[in-house]
Scaffold this motif. Structure first.
Motif: not given
Length: 218
Positions: A161-172
Motif C-alpha cells: 500500500r502506498v498510503d499505509n506502507d510506502v509514504v509513512p516508511a519513507a517519511d520515517a
C-alpha cells in the motif's frame, strides 16, 4: 548507511487474503462478486477496509459476527497455506545475505500469535494491535525502528500500500519498497505518491537482487 534489516507488511505482502475475504462473504451470505466489488470501492476511496462490512451489511456488529464465527469453528485467521509462494523463499534468501527480518503490519494480536507459532525465518514479529497503534501513524514506524534497535536509514520496509506502507516508511527515513500485488497494490500502482518508493516490485522473488543492486549504488 547500508540497510541491514528488512521489515514486511503481512496482508497481501506475505499473505494472500483471498480465502479469508471469501469466508467472510460466505458467512454473511453475500455473493463473492458483490463483496469483492464493494472492497474494491472501499480501496479506491481510501477508506478503512472494515468499511466493506458496513456496505454489505448495514448496522453490522463485526465483533459479534467474529465471535459467532469462532463459536461455529471458523477461524478468522490466515494459515501457513495462505503465504504467497515467493514469500518464505524471499525471507530465507535475505537471511542468507545477512539481513535481520521483521514482520509487522496492521493485524490483530491473534495473527501475531499465529505467526509466532509458525516458526518463520524472522527475527521480529509484531502487530498493530499488540502495539496499540496502526499504520500509517508515525508511531508505528517508530516502534519498528525501536524493535529492530536500528536507525530508520538501516531499515527496509516492504508493503503493498502506498498510503499505509510506502509514504509513512519513507517519511520515517526508511527504505520504502512498493509491492504491486493484491487489490491495494494494483489500485495504488498509479498513484502519484508511489514515486516515494525507493524500489517498485511485482514479486518478492525480485527483492533480494533489487536490494543487492541498491546496496551497490550506495
Amino acid at each position: 548507511m547500508q540497510p541491514n534489516t528488512v521489515f514486511f507488511d503481512i496482508g497481501e505482502t506475505l499473505v494472500d487474503e483471498t480465502r479469508q475475504w471469501a469466508a467472510w462473504a460466505e458467512w454473511l451470505g453475500v455473493p463473492l462478486l458483490t463483496f469483492f466489488g464493494a472492497l474494491g470501492g472501499v480501496i479506491a476511496r481510501g477508506e478503512h477496509h472494515r468499511r466493506v462490512f458496513e456496505l454489505v451489511r448495514p448496522g453490522i456488529d463485526i465483533e459479534r459476527e467474529r465471535a459467532a464465527r469462532a463459536a461455529a469453528g471458523q477461524r478468522d485467521m490466515f494459515e501457513a497455506q495462505d503465504f504467497y509462494p515467493d514469500a518464505l523463499p524471499c525471507l530465507q534468501a535475505l537471511r542468507r545475505r545477512g539481513y535481520r527480518i521483521g514482520l509487522a503490519g496492521n493485524q490483530p494480536e491473534a495473527a501475531e500469535a499465529a505467526l509466532r507459532a509458525m516458526a518463520l525465518p524472522a527475527d521480529y514479529i509484531a502487530s498493530s494491535a499488540g502495539w496499540g497503534v496502526e499504520k500509517p501513524a508515525p508511531e508505528f514506524f517508530a516502534r519498528v525502528a525501536a524493535l529492530a534497535g536500528q536507525p530508520p536509514a538501516r531499515i527496509v520496509y516492504v508493503g503493498d500500500r502506498v498510503d499505509n506502507d510506502v509514504v509513512p516508511a519513507a517519511d520515517a527515513g526508511m527504505v520504502a519498497v512498493f509491492l504491486r500485488r493484491g487489490p491495494w497494490g494494483v489500485l495504488h500502482a498509479d498513484l502519484p505518491a508511489v514515486a516515494r518508493a525507493h524500489l517498485r516490485l511485482d514479486s518478492l522473488a525480485m527483492l533480494p537482487a533489487a536490494l543487492d543492486a541498491l546496496q551497490a549504488r550506495k
